[in-house]
Motif scaffolding. Structure first.
Motif, PDB file in Angstrom:
ATOM      1  N   SER A 101       2.860  -3.789  -8.916  1.00 55.04           N
ATOM      2  CA  SER A 101       1.843  -3.249  -9.458  1.00 55.04           C
ATOM      3  C   SER A 101       2.387  -1.629  -9.019  1.00 55.04           C
ATOM      4  O   SER A 101       2.275  -0.801  -9.802  1.00 55.04           O
TER       5      SER A 101
ATOM      6  N   GLY B  24       2.304  -3.295 -17.029  1.00 55.75           N
ATOM      7  CA  GLY B  24       1.737  -2.753 -18.211  1.00 55.75           C
ATOM      8  C   GLY B  24       2.082  -3.590 -19.522  1.00 55.75           C
ATOM      9  O   GLY B  24       1.620  -2.939 -20.680  1.00 55.75           O
ATOM     10  N   HIS B  25       2.983  -4.265 -19.625  1.00 60.62           N
ATOM     11  CA  HIS B  25       3.239  -4.944 -20.686  1.00 60.62           C
ATOM     12  C   HIS B  25       2.122  -5.708 -21.454  1.00 60.62           C
ATOM     13  O   HIS B  25       1.576  -6.546 -20.823  1.00 60.62           O
ATOM     14  N   VAL B  26       1.841  -5.277 -22.635  1.00 59.39           N
ATOM     15  CA  VAL B  26       0.650  -5.692 -23.239  1.00 59.39           C
ATOM     16  C   VAL B  26       0.926  -7.198 -23.779  1.00 59.39           C
ATOM     17  O   VAL B  26       1.953  -7.498 -24.548  1.00 59.39           O
ATOM     18  N   LEU B  27       0.110  -8.118 -23.564  1.00 51.21           N
ATOM     19  CA  LEU B  27       0.499  -9.642 -24.033  1.00 51.21           C
ATOM     20  C   LEU B  27      -0.347  -9.834 -25.282  1.00 51.21           C
ATOM     21  O   LEU B  27       0.028 -10.351 -26.108  1.00 51.21           O
TER      22      LEU B  27
ATOM     23  N   ASN C 250      -6.146  -5.854 -25.448  1.00 54.73           N
ATOM     24  CA  ASN C 250      -6.156  -5.177 -24.290  1.00 54.73           C
ATOM     25  C   ASN C 250      -5.559  -5.713 -22.994  1.00 54.73           C
ATOM     26  O   ASN C 250      -5.719  -5.313 -21.768  1.00 54.73           O
ATOM     27  N   ILE C 251      -5.364  -7.113 -23.099  1.00 54.79           N
ATOM     28  CA  ILE C 251      -4.648  -7.701 -21.954  1.00 54.79           C
ATOM     29  C   ILE C 251      -3.433  -7.533 -21.877  1.00 54.79           C
ATOM     30  O   ILE C 251      -2.517  -7.690 -22.756  1.00 54.79           O
ATOM     31  N   ASN C 252      -3.032  -7.185 -20.363  1.00 56.99           N
ATOM     32  CA  ASN C 252      -1.439  -6.925 -19.944  1.00 56.99           C
ATOM     33  C   ASN C 252      -1.133  -7.938 -18.769  1.00 56.99           C
ATOM     34  O   ASN C 252      -2.088  -8.495 -18.271  1.00 56.99           O
ATOM     35  N   VAL C 253      -0.071  -7.844 -18.493  1.00 61.09           N
ATOM     36  CA  VAL C 253       0.489  -8.801 -17.253  1.00 61.09           C
ATOM     37  C   VAL C 253      -0.309  -8.520 -16.058  1.00 61.09           C
ATOM     38  O   VAL C 253      -0.770  -9.568 -15.355  1.00 61.09           O
TER      39      VAL C 253
END
Length: 112
Positions: free
Chosen positions: A51, A59-62, A65-68
Motif C-alpha cells: 500500500s 491501484g490496479h482496477v480489476l 470500482n474494485i482494485n487490488v
C-alpha cells in the motif's frame, strides 16, 4: 493481585505442570499459534508495504470500482476469520481433550 492457594493445590498444579500431557498441550498450542502468527503478520506487513510503496499495483482496477488494494484488504478479514475458525477446530480436536483430562485430574486431587 495473586490468589492464595493451598499447599495441596500448589503441589497438584506442579505435578500436572511437569506431566507429559501438559508438555504435549503446550507443544500443540505453540506449534499452531507461532507459525500462523508469523504467517499472518507477514501477510499483513505485505499489505501495508504494498500500500505504501506499490501504489500502481494496489491501484490496479480489476473490474468496476474494485482494485487490488480493496481485494487485499477484504482478504485480510477473510484470513482473520479463517484462522479463528481453524484454531477453534484445532483446539476442539487436539487440545481440549488434553486440557479437560488435566483439569479433571487437578480437581480430583484437590477434592481428596
Amino acid at each position: 493481585m495473586s490468589e492464595k492457594i493451598s499447599v495441596e493445590a500448589h503441589e497438584a498444579y506442579q505435578r500436572i505442570h511437569a506431566s507429559e500431557d501438559f508438555a504435549q498441550l503446550k507443544k500443540s498450542y505453540f506449534g499452531f499459534v507461532v507459525p500462523l502468527t508469523i504467517a499472518f503478520m507477514a501477510w499483513y506487513l505485505l499489505y501495508v508495504l504494498l500500500s505504501n510503496y506499490a501504489g500502481g499495483f494496489m491501484g490496479h482496477v480489476l473490474f468496476g470500482n474494485i482494485n487490488v488494494a480493496l481485494v487485499f484488504g477484504l482478504l485480510q478479514f477473510v484470513t482473520t476469520f479463517g484462522i479463528a475458525i481453524w484454531y477453534a477446530l484445532f483446539a476442539a480436536r487436539r487440545m481440549d481433550p488434553i486440557a479437560d483430562r488435566l483439569r479433571d485430574e487437578y480437581e480430583q486431587e484437590i477434592e481428596r
